[in-house]
Scaffold this motif. Structure first.
Motif, PDB file in Angstrom:
ATOM      1  N   LEU A 270       0.826  -1.199   0.000  1.00 50.37           N
ATOM      2  CA  LEU A 270       0.000   0.000   0.000  1.00 50.37           C
ATOM      3  C   LEU A 270       0.864   1.255   0.000  1.00 50.37           C
ATOM      4  O   LEU A 270       0.483   2.273  -0.591  1.00 50.37           O
ATOM      5  CB  LEU A 270      -0.935  -0.005   1.213  1.00 50.37           C
ATOM      6  CG  LEU A 270      -1.999  -1.111   1.239  1.00 50.37           C
ATOM      7  CD1 LEU A 270      -2.856  -0.993   2.484  1.00 50.37           C
ATOM      8  CD2 LEU A 270      -2.874  -1.060  -0.012  1.00 50.37           C
ATOM      9  N   MET A 271       2.026   1.189   0.650  1.00 52.77           N
ATOM     10  CA  MET A 271       2.926   2.339   0.646  1.00 52.77           C
ATOM     11  C   MET A 271       3.365   2.683  -0.775  1.00 52.77           C
ATOM     12  O   MET A 271       3.433   3.856  -1.157  1.00 52.77           O
ATOM     13  CB  MET A 271       4.141   2.058   1.525  1.00 52.77           C
ATOM     14  CG  MET A 271       5.187   3.171   1.517  1.00 52.77           C
ATOM     15  SD  MET A 271       4.543   4.754   2.130  1.00 52.77           S
ATOM     16  CE  MET A 271       4.598   4.442   3.900  1.00 52.77           C
ATOM     17  N   VAL A 272       3.647   1.661  -1.570  1.00 52.42           N
ATOM     18  CA  VAL A 272       4.015   1.896  -2.973  1.00 52.42           C
ATOM     19  C   VAL A 272       2.874   2.607  -3.697  1.00 52.42           C
ATOM     20  O   VAL A 272       3.086   3.573  -4.452  1.00 52.42           O
ATOM     21  CB  VAL A 272       4.366   0.574  -3.679  1.00 52.42           C
ATOM     22  CG1 VAL A 272       4.538   0.799  -5.182  1.00 52.42           C
ATOM     23  CG2 VAL A 272       5.635  -0.023  -3.084  1.00 52.42           C
ATOM     24  N   GLY A 273       1.640   2.148  -3.452  1.00 53.30           N
ATOM     25  CA  GLY A 273       0.488   2.775  -4.080  1.00 53.30           C
ATOM     26  C   GLY A 273       0.304   4.217  -3.643  1.00 53.30           C
ATOM     27  O   GLY A 273      -0.016   5.096  -4.453  1.00 53.30           O
ATOM     28  N   ILE A 274       0.495   4.485  -2.355  1.00 55.40           N
ATOM     29  CA  ILE A 274       0.368   5.852  -1.839  1.00 55.40           C
ATOM     30  C   ILE A 274       1.424   6.759  -2.460  1.00 55.40           C
ATOM     31  O   ILE A 274       1.138   7.891  -2.865  1.00 55.40           O
ATOM     32  CB  ILE A 274       0.488   5.855  -0.300  1.00 55.40           C
ATOM     33  CG1 ILE A 274      -0.738   5.165   0.321  1.00 55.40           C
ATOM     34  CG2 ILE A 274       0.612   7.280   0.234  1.00 55.40           C
ATOM     35  CD1 ILE A 274      -0.627   4.944   1.822  1.00 55.40           C
ATOM     36  N   ILE A 275       2.655   6.272  -2.555  1.00 55.82           N
ATOM     37  CA  ILE A 275       3.739   7.069  -3.147  1.00 55.82           C
ATOM     38  C   ILE A 275       3.432   7.385  -4.606  1.00 55.82           C
ATOM     39  O   ILE A 275       3.612   8.524  -5.061  1.00 55.82           O
ATOM     40  CB  ILE A 275       5.082   6.332  -3.007  1.00 55.82           C
ATOM     41  CG1 ILE A 275       5.496   6.269  -1.528  1.00 55.82           C
ATOM     42  CG2 ILE A 275       6.167   7.016  -3.829  1.00 55.82           C
ATOM     43  CD1 ILE A 275       6.711   5.408  -1.270  1.00 55.82           C
ATOM     44  N   LEU A 276       2.951   6.389  -5.346  1.00 58.03           N
ATOM     45  CA  LEU A 276       2.601   6.626  -6.751  1.00 58.03           C
ATOM     46  C   LEU A 276       1.508   7.683  -6.861  1.00 58.03           C
ATOM     47  O   LEU A 276       1.563   8.571  -7.729  1.00 58.03           O
ATOM     48  CB  LEU A 276       2.138   5.318  -7.405  1.00 58.03           C
ATOM     49  CG  LEU A 276       3.213   4.288  -7.736  1.00 58.03           C
ATOM     50  CD1 LEU A 276       2.559   3.002  -8.237  1.00 58.03           C
ATOM     51  CD2 LEU A 276       4.176   4.838  -8.783  1.00 58.03           C
ATOM     52  N   TRP A 277       0.517   7.589  -5.991  1.00 54.40           N
ATOM     53  CA  TRP A 277      -0.585   8.549  -6.002  1.00 54.40           C
ATOM     54  C   TRP A 277      -0.089   9.959  -5.683  1.00 54.40           C
ATOM     55  O   TRP A 277      -0.481  10.934  -6.337  1.00 54.40           O
ATOM     56  CB  TRP A 277      -1.646   8.100  -4.990  1.00 54.40           C
ATOM     57  CG  TRP A 277      -2.865   8.952  -4.947  1.00 54.40           C
ATOM     58  CD1 TRP A 277      -3.798   9.106  -5.935  1.00 54.40           C
ATOM     59  CD2 TRP A 277      -3.299   9.764  -3.856  1.00 54.40           C
ATOM     60  NE1 TRP A 277      -4.789   9.960  -5.517  1.00 54.40           N
ATOM     61  CE2 TRP A 277      -4.512  10.369  -4.252  1.00 54.40           C
ATOM     62  CE3 TRP A 277      -2.798  10.013  -2.581  1.00 54.40           C
ATOM     63  CZ2 TRP A 277      -5.210  11.232  -3.415  1.00 54.40           C
ATOM     64  CZ3 TRP A 277      -3.493  10.873  -1.746  1.00 54.40           C
ATOM     65  CH2 TRP A 277      -4.694  11.476  -2.166  1.00 54.40           C
ATOM     66  N   LEU A 278       0.790  10.071  -4.704  1.00 61.75           N
ATOM     67  CA  LEU A 278       1.343  11.375  -4.335  1.00 61.75           C
ATOM     68  C   LEU A 278       2.144  11.985  -5.484  1.00 61.75           C
ATOM     69  O   LEU A 278       1.997  13.168  -5.813  1.00 61.75           O
ATOM     70  CB  LEU A 278       2.229  11.237  -3.096  1.00 61.75           C
ATOM     71  CG  LEU A 278       1.534  10.878  -1.781  1.00 61.75           C
ATOM     72  CD1 LEU A 278       2.562  10.552  -0.702  1.00 61.75           C
ATOM     73  CD2 LEU A 278       0.634  12.021  -1.322  1.00 61.75           C
ATOM     74  N   ILE A 279       2.983  11.176  -6.097  1.00 60.93           N
ATOM     75  CA  ILE A 279       3.811  11.679  -7.193  1.00 60.93           C
ATOM     76  C   ILE A 279       2.950  12.074  -8.388  1.00 60.93           C
ATOM     77  O   ILE A 279       3.161  13.124  -9.012  1.00 60.93           O
ATOM     78  CB  ILE A 279       4.852  10.618  -7.605  1.00 60.93           C
ATOM     79  CG1 ILE A 279       5.860  10.391  -6.468  1.00 60.93           C
ATOM     80  CG2 ILE A 279       5.578  11.040  -8.873  1.00 60.93           C
ATOM     81  CD1 ILE A 279       6.842   9.271  -6.729  1.00 60.93           C
ATOM     82  N   GLY A 280       1.960  11.242  -8.709  1.00 65.71           N
ATOM     83  CA  GLY A 280       1.087  11.550  -9.834  1.00 65.71           C
ATOM     84  C   GLY A 280       0.360  12.868  -9.655  1.00 65.71           C
ATOM     85  O   GLY A 280       0.292  13.697 -10.577  1.00 65.71           O
ATOM     86  N   ASN A 281      -0.191  13.106  -8.464  1.00 59.69           N
ATOM     87  CA  ASN A 281      -0.942  14.332  -8.212  1.00 59.69           C
ATOM     88  C   ASN A 281      -0.048  15.565  -8.190  1.00 59.69           C
ATOM     89  O   ASN A 281      -0.475  16.647  -8.609  1.00 59.69           O
ATOM     90  CB  ASN A 281      -1.692  14.225  -6.882  1.00 59.69           C
ATOM     91  CG  ASN A 281      -3.019  13.523  -7.003  1.00 59.69           C
ATOM     92  OD1 ASN A 281      -4.032  14.126  -7.358  1.00 59.69           O
ATOM     93  ND2 ASN A 281      -3.028  12.220  -6.736  1.00 59.69           N
ATOM     94  N   SER A 282       1.168  15.424  -7.724  1.00 57.74           N
ATOM     95  CA  SER A 282       2.055  16.583  -7.625  1.00 57.74           C
ATOM     96  C   SER A 282       2.706  16.935  -8.955  1.00 57.74           C
ATOM     97  O   SER A 282       3.167  18.066  -9.141  1.00 57.74           O
ATOM     98  CB  SER A 282       3.133  16.329  -6.562  1.00 57.74           C
ATOM     99  OG  SER A 282       3.879  15.170  -6.864  1.00 57.74           O
TER     100      SER A 282
END
Length: 358
Positions: A270-282
């Motif tokens: 889930l941490m990998v998914g959260i990081i991807l989501w953060l990077i995508g949005n920023s």
């Protein structure tokens, strides 16, 4: 170009994976109250917040056995306000400051069979709020630890910056992904905790937790170590709070003190998914800079819609300001980095006029 677009699509999809489960407290249940309910409120300089909480408690359609306020060295009128509303007030020992010590002291003084720990800045949104929480806990057989993350009531513009933190906090405890309770909980939400007095004592509750430790995560770990379940819910329509109303500095200090440490309990996948989501949005504005603005507009709208939906689940965040969501995410990443520096390099944070060594 297509590889980059696939990457952003994956980031957007990751958001649904890690935060796709709403997880609200069930509404279609009624509490049977054979148990006595003790409410324990640790408080430090909370004179401004306590009246709202106490009024919401007085409106509850359930029998509350007792309310204990543990005054943790307040320098304002916390004690007087609590006494005015009929609460029993205890002062923490001078050699044992901090929220965890206050919770433990309150639990030792409580005489109820159910213990409900509430932060002083919370308030129930309905007259059946406590009954709903207790009923959900009873449906779980009164087993383990139940925790509810309050709905974030936002008033000032700077408070809008807490949006990403709220989502990541809930997603980071592993129970709000599409995988639900099949993933081990990472911790609990400190503002609202419910358990039986017997279970609390058997796992040693908040006993001997060091000042500065994340007491909500540490308490959940003690329950899990004793093979007792953790039940996590979102508080929309049920329980709310307003975080950091005293200004931007308080918001910085509040999110800095916990976030880097809390990240350790997130499931690696889930941490990998959260990081991807953060990077995508920023980085989504980069679509326009790298390729074409029509494609960028479509991608931006897709991410914006997702953020509007997520924001409704965690607080009263404004849609019009969410159009600036990449800035929110960049702010989160910067503050997370600062939290890591404070936690792992400086090994100290400041909160409520205390310098806490980690």
């Amino acid at each position: 170009m297509y590889l980059w677009l696939v990457g952003w699509l994956l980031a957007w999809f990751s958001g649904w994976l890690v935060f796709g489960r709403r997880g609200y407290v069930p509404k279609d249940t009624t509490a049977d109250m054979p148990d006595r309910l003790s409410i324990i409120i640790p408080a430090r300089n909370e004179a401004a917040n306590l009246p709202q909480l106490f009024r919401s408690l007085q409106a509850q359609q359930i029998d509350i056995h007792e309310v204990l306020v543990i005054d943790d060295g307040s320098t304002d009128q916390t004690q007087a306000v609590a006494q005015r509303f009929g609460a029993t007030v205890l002062a923490t020992k001078t050699d044992q400051p901090g929220k965890a010590a206050a919770c433990w002291q309150g639990a030792q003084a409580a005489s109820g069979t159910l213990l409900l720990f509430l932060d002083a800045d919370t308030a129930f949104l309905t007259t059946g709020g406590i009954s709903q929480i207790v009923a959900a806990f009873q449906n779980k057989g009164n087993q383990g630890l139940m925790s509810v993350q309050p709905y974030h009531q936002v008033q000032k513009v700077y408070e809008q910056l807490s949006y990403v933190f709220n989502v990541v906090l809930m997603a980071g405890l592993n129970r709000f992904s599409v995988f639900g309770e099949s993933v081990k909980a990472g911790g609990a939400f400190g503002p609202c905790l419910l358990c039986t007095r017997q279970a609390y004592q058997e796992v040693s509750g908040h006993q001997d937790m060091a000042l500065g430790i994340l007491d909500d995560i540490a308490l959940a770990k003690r329950f899990m170590a004793a093979q007792r379940p953790i039940h996590l819910y979102g508080g929309r329509g049920l329980l709310a709070f307003r975080m950091y109303p005293k200004g931007f500095k308080q918001l910085i200090q509040g999110w800095t003190k916990d976030f880097a440490t809390a990240a350790q309990v997130t499931n690696p996948g889930l941490m990998v998914g959260i990081i991807l989501w953060l990077i995508g949005n920023s980085t989504i504005p980069c679509v326009g800079l790298l390729y074409s603005w029509p494609i960028a507009a479509v991608c931006y709208a897709v991410f914006y819609g997702q953020n509007v939906y997520f924001a409704k689940r965690v607080g009263t965040f404004r849609r019009d300001l969410l159009i600036l969501f990449p800035g929110y995410f960049c702010f989160f990443l910067c503050l997370f980095a600062w939290s890591a520096i404070q936690t792992y390099i400086r090994k100290s944070v400041v909160w409520k006029d205390r310098k806490i060594h980690l």
